[in-house]
Design an enzyme around this catalytic site. Structure first.
Site, PDB file in Angstrom:
ATOM      1  N   HIS A  39       0.893  -1.112   0.006  1.00 23.97           N
ATOM      2  CA  HIS A  39       0.109   0.069   0.119  1.00 23.97           C
ATOM      3  C   HIS A  39       0.856   1.251  -0.033  1.00 23.97           C
ATOM      4  O   HIS A  39       1.679   1.535   0.893  1.00 23.97           O
ATOM      5  CB  HIS A  39      -0.874  -0.130   1.251  1.00 23.97           C
ATOM      6  CG  HIS A  39      -1.788  -1.144   1.469  1.00 23.97           C
ATOM      7  ND1 HIS A  39      -3.073  -1.325   0.724  1.00 23.97           N
ATOM      8  CD2 HIS A  39      -1.724  -2.351   1.978  1.00 23.97           C
ATOM      9  CE1 HIS A  39      -3.676  -2.380   0.979  1.00 23.97           C
ATOM     10  NE2 HIS A  39      -2.711  -3.180   1.794  1.00 23.97           N
ATOM     11  N   ARG A  73      -0.088   4.457  -0.652  1.00 24.34           N
ATOM     12  CA  ARG A  73      -0.883   5.700  -0.085  1.00 24.34           C
ATOM     13  C   ARG A  73      -1.070   6.743  -1.061  1.00 24.34           C
ATOM     14  O   ARG A  73      -1.678   7.964  -0.910  1.00 24.34           O
ATOM     15  CB  ARG A  73      -0.105   6.253   1.220  1.00 24.34           C
ATOM     16  CG  ARG A  73      -0.184   4.868   2.403  1.00 24.34           C
ATOM     17  CD  ARG A  73      -1.475   4.446   2.749  1.00 24.34           C
ATOM     18  NE  ARG A  73      -1.401   3.618   3.893  1.00 24.34           N
ATOM     19  CZ  ARG A  73      -2.126   2.613   3.897  1.00 24.34           C
ATOM     20  NH1 ARG A  73      -3.142   2.012   3.162  1.00 24.34           N
ATOM     21  NH2 ARG A  73      -2.019   1.809   5.130  1.00 24.34           N
ATOM     22  N   ASP A  83      -8.591  -5.162  -1.990  1.00 25.11           N
ATOM     23  CA  ASP A  83      -8.048  -5.491  -0.830  1.00 25.11           C
ATOM     24  C   ASP A  83      -8.123  -4.073   0.221  1.00 25.11           C
ATOM     25  O   ASP A  83      -8.025  -2.838  -0.272  1.00 25.11           O
ATOM     26  CB  ASP A  83      -6.410  -5.732  -1.058  1.00 25.11           C
ATOM     27  CG  ASP A  83      -5.808  -5.903   0.265  1.00 25.11           C
ATOM     28  OD1 ASP A  83      -6.082  -6.932   0.904  1.00 25.11           O
ATOM     29  OD2 ASP A  83      -4.995  -5.116   0.891  1.00 25.11           O
ATOM     30  N   HIS A 111      -8.958 -10.326  -0.579  1.00 21.27           N
ATOM     31  CA  HIS A 111      -8.912 -10.163   0.874  1.00 21.27           C
ATOM     32  C   HIS A 111      -9.863 -10.951   1.556  1.00 21.27           C
ATOM     33  O   HIS A 111     -10.881 -10.555   1.448  1.00 21.27           O
ATOM     34  CB  HIS A 111      -8.813  -8.610   1.239  1.00 21.27           C
ATOM     35  CG  HIS A 111      -9.022  -8.186   2.728  1.00 21.27           C
ATOM     36  ND1 HIS A 111      -8.293  -7.456   3.479  1.00 21.27           N
ATOM     37  CD2 HIS A 111      -9.874  -8.433   3.456  1.00 21.27           C
ATOM     38  CE1 HIS A 111      -8.558  -7.218   4.511  1.00 21.27           C
ATOM     39  NE2 HIS A 111      -9.559  -7.986   4.856  1.00 21.27           N
ATOM     40  N   HIS A 163      -2.385 -12.473   1.970  1.00 13.82           N
ATOM     41  CA  HIS A 163      -2.109 -12.576   3.330  1.00 13.82           C
ATOM     42  C   HIS A 163      -2.827 -13.698   4.246  1.00 13.82           C
ATOM     43  O   HIS A 163      -3.477 -13.337   5.117  1.00 13.82           O
ATOM     44  CB  HIS A 163      -2.262 -11.131   4.012  1.00 13.82           C
ATOM     45  CG  HIS A 163      -3.401 -10.249   3.713  1.00 13.82           C
ATOM     46  ND1 HIS A 163      -4.661 -10.967   3.700  1.00 13.82           N
ATOM     47  CD2 HIS A 163      -3.669  -9.137   3.273  1.00 13.82           C
ATOM     48  CE1 HIS A 163      -5.642  -9.952   3.357  1.00 13.82           C
ATOM     49  NE2 HIS A 163      -4.910  -8.749   3.222  1.00 13.82           N
ATOM     50  N   ASN A 170      -4.783  -6.663  10.199  1.00 16.11           N
ATOM     51  CA  ASN A 170      -5.910  -7.469   9.390  1.00 16.11           C
ATOM     52  C   ASN A 170      -5.615  -8.121   8.348  1.00 16.11           C
ATOM     53  O   ASN A 170      -5.259  -7.465   7.291  1.00 16.11           O
ATOM     54  CB  ASN A 170      -7.052  -6.520   9.231  1.00 16.11           C
ATOM     55  CG  ASN A 170      -8.339  -7.314   8.880  1.00 16.11           C
ATOM     56  OD1 ASN A 170      -8.618  -8.453   8.983  1.00 16.11           O
ATOM     57  ND2 ASN A 170      -9.250  -6.547   8.509  1.00 16.11           N
ATOM     58  N   ASP A 185       2.158  -6.847   2.554  1.00 13.34           N
ATOM     59  CA  ASP A 185       1.214  -6.079   2.813  1.00 13.34           C
ATOM     60  C   ASP A 185       1.802  -4.991   3.694  1.00 13.34           C
ATOM     61  O   ASP A 185       1.021  -4.197   4.682  1.00 13.34           O
ATOM     62  CB  ASP A 185       0.305  -6.918   3.767  1.00 13.34           C
ATOM     63  CG  ASP A 185      -0.994  -6.441   4.117  1.00 13.34           C
ATOM     64  OD1 ASP A 185      -1.325  -5.236   3.274  1.00 13.34           O
ATOM     65  OD2 ASP A 185      -1.791  -6.769   4.912  1.00 13.34           O
ATOM     66  N   HIS A 212       1.411   4.009   8.334  1.00 14.80           N
ATOM     67  CA  HIS A 212       0.334   4.600   9.134  1.00 14.80           C
ATOM     68  C   HIS A 212       1.112   5.783   9.964  1.00 14.80           C
ATOM     69  O   HIS A 212       2.384   5.604  10.439  1.00 14.80           O
ATOM     70  CB  HIS A 212      -0.498   3.841  10.112  1.00 14.80           C
ATOM     71  CG  HIS A 212      -1.465   2.936   9.711  1.00 14.80           C
ATOM     72  ND1 HIS A 212      -2.615   3.487   8.755  1.00 14.80           N
ATOM     73  CD2 HIS A 212      -1.462   1.500   9.181  1.00 14.80           C
ATOM     74  CE1 HIS A 212      -3.339   2.524   8.404  1.00 14.80           C
ATOM     75  NE2 HIS A 212      -2.852   1.324   8.527  1.00 14.80           N
TER      76      HIS A 212
HETATM   77 ZN   LIG Z   1      -5.889  -7.204   2.668  1.00 16.04          ZN
END
Ligand SMILES: [Zn+2]
Length: 428
Positions: free
Chosen positions: A64, A66, A154, A181, A234, A280, A307, A311
């Site tokens: 990710h 962002r 996802d 996901h 994942h 998650n 993954d 943050h």
């Molecule tokens: Zn996911």
């Protein structure tokens, strides 16, 4: 572009079953030759790789970045730099950005940002549904035409079995996988961690393993029904590993990935309400961790992905229930994999390169994953004995949310080469 001669490293190439000391010569962005005592022109860049591993570049199917929307957490450029520093020559960017990457222009934006950055390659993944709302399919043809290598919603599961069925049928016509996901939201609702003895002790609502496994089972049934390729993101539970093993035995088109945190940590990590252990799918039990390791060993789990989920520090400082899910992973994955899988003998180094390069390339049909002459000159040189301590302050990622700060690891990327250019070199 100058040619590059990588001299005297241990060349491991699972695509050709090769493992031995050799030189590797790169020219015009491609692998030109592999062998002993290769000569090179005077202008060539010579890299001494004695004692190092020379492998096809690592490929991360699940990150990710962002951008667009949360550039203060990560951008395509900083993510691609973090990837290069972690030994990844390519990463696949999930579409849960703001706005969602669900159309041609949005895919084109990621492609151009990656080109400008000039670090690791970044392949966009398009959304399955418009706005990831789970209602109307995106235009897969348009997404693929602009450079998408897979589709995924996802961050969210595809709740509707009907939508998942049509996605698999539609994706099949473009020869791309649907990456899912797996989470039944009616079972996971309100859950902050794995449902078990630790969630009970901490007084937190749990997410049972069945929330993942129900969707794994459904997706396998739909892959069988449609002949489409489902890629399961994942994986975290022993039940999921069993279901995938059975599906593969039956010849169903299913592939799967697992993350370093799921083969390294357990739900005990959440003790003390440690929000850097909140993710998650959640960290599970020791038996689940062991099943993920065995799945990677026997090929039930095809690939290791990170993954990578940046943050804010502030967001992770909230109460456990309110903190966001996820950790960054690009700069720790290789060290964790060597320390947790190779050193204890779960995987050989050749298996590891297969799970981090050759198989990911095959699953998403990407260039790379091989050092065969003519292949792209995407190469990772790893110091398999580097003994280092994770210090998030040193990360190239813009974010610092990791549960591995202070952990001692063995093995680290030494040089990363993309398209024949050195994009990362560890300073002495
Ligand atoms: Zn996911």
């Amino acid at each position: 572009m100058k040619p590059v001669l990588i001299r005297g490293g241990r060349v491991i190439d699972p695509s050709r079953g090769a493992d031995g000391v050799a030189d590797l010569y790169l020219e015009d962005g491609k692998v030109a030759a592999v062998g002993r005592d290769i000569g090179s022109p005077d202008e060539a860049v010579v890299i001494d790789a004695a004692g190092k591993l020379v492998t096809p570049g690592f490929i991360d199917l699940h990150v990710h970045l962002r951008e667009p929307g949360q550039e203060d957490l990560e951008t395509v450029a900083t993510g691609a730099m973090a990837a290069a520093a972690g030994g990844f020559t390519a990463v696949c960017a999930m579409p849960n950005t703001d706005p969602v990457t669900d159309n041609q222009a949005a895919i084109g934006f990621i492609v151009s940002q990656a080109q400008r950055a000039g670090k690791a390659r970044v392949y966009p993944i398009g959304a399955i549904s418009l706005g990831q709302k789970g209602q109307q399919l995106a235009e897969f043809g348009e997404l693929v035409g602009a450079g998408a290598v897979a589709v995924s919603d996802d961050g969210k599961p595809v709740v509707s079995s009907h939508l998942m069925r049509t996605a698999l049928e539609y994706a099949r016509t473009f020869s791309i996988p649907v990456a899912d996901h797996c989470e039944d939201p009616t079972l996971s609702a309100g859950g902050a961690m794995h449902e078990g003895i630790v969630s009970t002790r901490l007084g937190l609502k749990g997410i049972p393993a069945a929330a993942e496994e129900i969707m794994v089972a459904r997706d396998i049934l739909l892959a069988d029904l449609t002949g489409g390729h489902v890629h399961l993101c994942h994986m975290s539970t022993r039940g999921s590993v069993e279901l995938i093993r059975h599906a593969k035995d039956k010849g169903i088109r299913v592939t799967a990935e697992a993350c370093p945190h799921h083969f390294t940590l357990t739900h005990e990590q959440c003790e003390g309400y440690n929000t850097n252990a909140k993710m998650n799918p959640p960290l599970r039990e020791a038996e689940d961790r062991e099943a993920i390791r065995q799945g990677l060993r026997d090929g039930t789990i095809d690939a290791i992905c990170t993954d990578h989920a940046p943050h804010h520090y502030d967001a992770k400082e909230r109460e456990f229930d309110d903190a966001p899910n996820g950790i960054i992973g690009l700069e720790t994955a290789l060290g964790l994999a060597i320390t947790e899988l190779v050193e204890p003998g779960v995987l050989t180094l050749c298996d590891l390169v297969n799970r981090m390069s050759t198989m990911p390339a095959r699953i998403f049909n990407l260039p790379g994953g091989t050092l065969a002459p003519g292949a792209p000159a995407d190469v990772t040189i790893t110091d398999p004995k580097a003994d280092w301590t994770v210090d998030p302050a040193e990360f190239f990622s813009k974010s610092r949310n990791t549960p591995f700060a202070g952990r001692r690891l063995t093995g680290r990327a030494h040089v990363t080469i993309v398209r024949g250019n050195v994009v990362y070199q560890r300073e002495r």
